[in-house]
Design an enzyme around this catalytic site. Structure first.
Site, short mmCIF file in Angstrom:
data_model
loop_
_atom_site.label_atom_id
_atom_site.label_comp_id
_atom_site.label_asym_id
_atom_site.label_seq_id
_atom_site.Cartn_x
_atom_site.Cartn_y
_atom_site.Cartn_z
N GLU A 103 0.70 -2.95 -6.04
CA GLU A 103 0.42 -1.47 -7.08
C GLU A 103 -0.12 -1.67 -8.31
O GLU A 103 -1.04 -1.39 -9.23
CB GLU A 103 1.04 -0.13 -6.08
CG GLU A 103 1.25 -0.06 -5.27
CD GLU A 103 2.09 -0.11 -4.28
OE1 GLU A 103 2.52 -0.66 -4.40
OE2 GLU A 103 1.42 0.17 -2.96
N HIS A 114 6.73 9.44 1.12
CA HIS A 114 5.87 9.85 1.52
C HIS A 114 5.56 11.04 1.38
O HIS A 114 4.79 11.85 1.70
CB HIS A 114 4.95 9.08 3.20
CG HIS A 114 5.49 7.92 3.27
ND1 HIS A 114 6.61 6.93 3.57
CD2 HIS A 114 4.36 7.42 4.07
CE1 HIS A 114 5.66 5.53 3.74
NE2 HIS A 114 4.74 6.21 3.81
#
Lengths: 404, 326
Positions: B62, B131
């Site tokens: 990321e 999540h």
């Protein structure tokens, strides 16, 4: 862009083997050197000018011969130019250190000892190449034509960089360690997309090689085969942490695991740094992807003016490196070879004096920014909260002027 | 006829498609955005139509995704990066906060950072750890970033294009549990301003302010309250940085009561900022303190508990009752 197989880009210098047969290579790929087996072992270096000021010939060293081809065109006048760059850079750096001691700068990160690595690599670049520095690349900035006084604004505390990176293709100094290697990689991805044949160079230190961002930059540049040169100045110390705290194998060997070549060059040899960087840039321009160059050098001073190297390293170590001084060895060569006379050195001394004087004057005259600059350039498109706070603060300041 | 009914997911996909068509400098980058079309299929079909040079599958890194996007922006590109899930943005947080947010200021305005970071966020889909989080306040707190979240298909379509057109970095939070909600999108419309709040339902007794996934909950609460004779106004803030306090102030001066609703933990959250500012602006209009409904100061719970954790109809209505009781 197609991603070449690892086999087609078999690492040369870091693999300990001759380059893969049939590998397409626009730039001549030098033969491999035996890798040092431990970080502390006497390192194998690409060296073209010895600490004693003697040129290494092709006959002396077949490995060096392949790099020598990248500096065949360098004339005596060019050598004097490299010498001048190093001397003026050292003078500028020394002046900045003095200005910090006099309270004119809040901090200074000296490059003392690293002039050859920076001038050699910096002079290898073309105007249309792009540089992503750390906060110590004063010599590279010099090569890019950045006015050295521009570098002092952030250290004086009047801005956080402040120059337009696109004027000289020299990005702002980056303080967060290793961040800029990813910016360089992304920029290089863009260069490739544009179909341009320029290259990108990212500077970082031995400590930065421990950062995740540097590993990610290696990964991205390898898989996208980006035209980027990673130029690591291994100056042996990350503030007080020695390289043993960063790695167990020689730094340049890391490239092998990512699928591109790594090479270790004598970072105190301006000619070798020029040759090796030219070689790496040529690979980038020819579409052969990234290269890791480890310039093996030494930071003679403190990390910044805030630390005290006597607390963490031995005098003997520093003294050993003094004997490898990058400026002295070129001077010895120039004198011995008749490449420069006393008049040249005297004239350069006068030029150094003038530079030092100008730097002092400009820094002392550097005005504090306008108070309202706090609110400038936070956003390109404006932001309601910034507008509101700007107006409130302006009204607050005005209330004093009105005598309330 | 340019009005079409589509899901939020489809609206985002169409929006990206239009952006790719209109500007060759727009790039899509992220993990699995190419062949797979993203784990939520937001980029479905885009690589097929625009190629691997425009829609780029990236390594699983990321910080690398955002860091290279910064470099591409410096080269003149307009990258739109996808972070796969909210909780995965943190490896990139350093690049976003120390680099992306500050580059324009550090260069004294000489360079622009037109990077959009798309993040499917918030809970309600029964997912595993990391999540379902709502980290918007962490980004809204950072000068240099803009933070928005659409709540419906039309906003998804238009706000994403406006974010891509912006020369500032925009953190674009997509309410993942609303991806499949459908709404009308007028692709010929002249969209409202990206950072303006919208009155989603008019009312006169109390204002509910929300954004992203909680707008729907607030609209349902308003409908339920109407059955009890309470007139609830719902303001969809749409933008968390900047926040349209002027628009919200108009609503609060009318209804004199405000409840802010979000999924993120209440403590030091977006609602805290709104309560403080609206109290300053509307002190003499308010009939009750500004109340907040949101998550607890606890890690987002396992999926079997998320219905208890997430503000639902009852918790919102309870706050409405508490406000009206003053």
């Amino acid at each position: 862009m197609t991603v070449e197989s690892t086999a087609a880009r078999k690492p040369r210098r870091s693999s300990g083997t001759k380059r893969a047969a049939g590998a397409a290579s626009a730039a001549k790929a030098p033969a491999a050197k035996a890798a040092a087996t431990a970080q502390n072992a006497e390192p194998q270096l690409v060296q073209l000018l010895t600490p004693e000021g003697e040129r290494v010939s092709a006959a002396d060293n077949p490995d060096a011969a392949e790099f020598l081809s990248f500096v065949e065109d360098i004339t005596t006048e060019d050598l004097r130019g490299l010498y001048r760059d190093m001397v003026l850079t050292r003078r500028f750096d020394g002046e900045a250190t003095a200005l910090q001691r006099q309270g004119e700068l809040g901090l200074w990160a000296s490059l003392l000892g690293q002039e050859a690595a920076q001038i050699g690599s910096g002079r290898a670049l073309r105007d249309d190449d792009y540089v992503f520095p750390t906060y110590r690349e004063h010599g590279v900035a010099w090569c890019r034509g950045v006015d050295p006084t521009n570098l002092l604004g952030m250290f004086r505390g009047v801005n956080h960089g402040g120059w337009d990176p696109n004027t000289n293709n020299f990005h702002l100094y980056t303080i967060v360690i290793g961040s800029q290697t990813l910016h360089a990689t992304g920029y290089a991805m863009g260069v490739a997309k544009d179909g341009a044949d320029s290259a990108v160079i990212a500077y970082f230190g031995d400590g930065a090689s421990s950062q995740g961002d540097v590993a990610e930059a290696f990964t991205f540049s390898a898989v996208y085969n980006s035209p980027v040169v990673f130029f690591c100045q291994n100056n042996q110390w990350a503030i007080s942490e020695p390289t043993e705290r960063q790695m167990r194998v020689p730094l340049y060997q890391r490239a092998q695991g990512f699928g591109f070549p790594g090479v270790r060059v004598d970072g105190n040899d301006v000619l070798a740094c020029l040759a090796v960087t030219r070689w790496a840039l040529a690979r980038a321009r020819a579409g052969e992807g990234p290269t890791l160059v480890e310039a093996f050098t030494y930071r003679m001073g403190a990390h910044t003016t805030s630390d005290d190297p006597t607390k963490y390293r031995r005098d003997e170590e520093t003294q050993a490196w003094e004997a490898k001084d990058p400026i002295l060895r070129l001077k010895t060569y120039l004198l011995a070879s008749g490449g420069a006379d006393e008049a040249f050195f005297e004239s350069l001394e006068a030029e150094s004096e003038a530079l030092g004087k100008r730097v002092r004057e400009v820094v002392r005259a550097m005005p504090d920014p306008d108070t309202m600059a706090i609110f400038e350039n936070v956003y390109a498109d404006g932001h309601a909260l910034v507008d509101e706070e700007r107006a409130q603060f302006a009204a607050y300041l005005a209330s004093f002027e009105e005598g309330h | 006829m340019a009005v079409e009914k589509m899901s939020i997911a489809k609206a985002l996909n169409e929006s990206l498609r239009k952006a790719l068509e209109q500007d060759p400098k727009v790039l899509i980058m992220g993990e699995d955005v190419g062949k797979l079309g993203g784990v939520f299929r937001i980029t479905d079909g885009l690589q097929k139509d625009f190629g691997e040079e425009r829609v780029i599958d990236t390594p699983l890194a990321e910080s690398g995704i955002v860091g290279t996007a910064i470099g591409l922006a410096l080269r003149g590109y307009r990258p739109v990066v996808e972070i796969q899930f909210d909780g995965f943005v943190f490896p990139a947080y350093d690049q976003i906060v120390t680099q992306l947010a500050k580059m324009h200021a550090r260069a004294l305005g000489k360079v622009k950072m037109p990077v959009v970071v798309r993040i499917p966020y918030a809970g309600g889909i029964g997912a595993v750890e990391h999540h379902s989080e709502s980290p918007e306040a962490l980004f809204a707190h950072v000068p240099g970033l803009k933070v928005v979240s659409p709540s419906n298909a039309s906003d998804a379509y238009w706000m994403l294009q406006q974010a891509i057109l912006s020369d500032d970095p925009v953190i674009f939070f997509e309410p993942k549990r609303r991806y499949w909600d459908k709404g009308e999108v007028d692709t010929d419309a002249i969209p409202g301003e990206l950072h303006k709040a919208r009155v989603a339902r008019e009312g006169s007794d109390i204002t509910l302010a929300a954004y992203g996934p909680m707008v729907k909950v607030c609209l349902e609460a308003a409908a339920a309250a109407a059955e009890e004779g309470k007139s609830v106004e719902v303001v969809d803030l749409r933008s968390m940085s900047p926040i349209d306090f002027d628009g919200l102030q108009v609503s609060v001066e009318k209804t004199r009561r405000l409840v802010v609703v979000h999924e993120a933990p209440v403590f030091l959250g977006t609602g805290a900022e709104i309560a403080a500012r609206i109290t300053e602006r509307c002190f003499y209009h308010l009939e009750a303190p500004v109340l907040r409904v949101g998550g607890f100061h606890a890690p987002y719970p396992p999926a079997r508990l998320e219905d208890e954790y997430l503000p639902g109809l009852d918790r919102v209505l309870d706050a409405v009752d508490r406000s009206l009781a003053y």
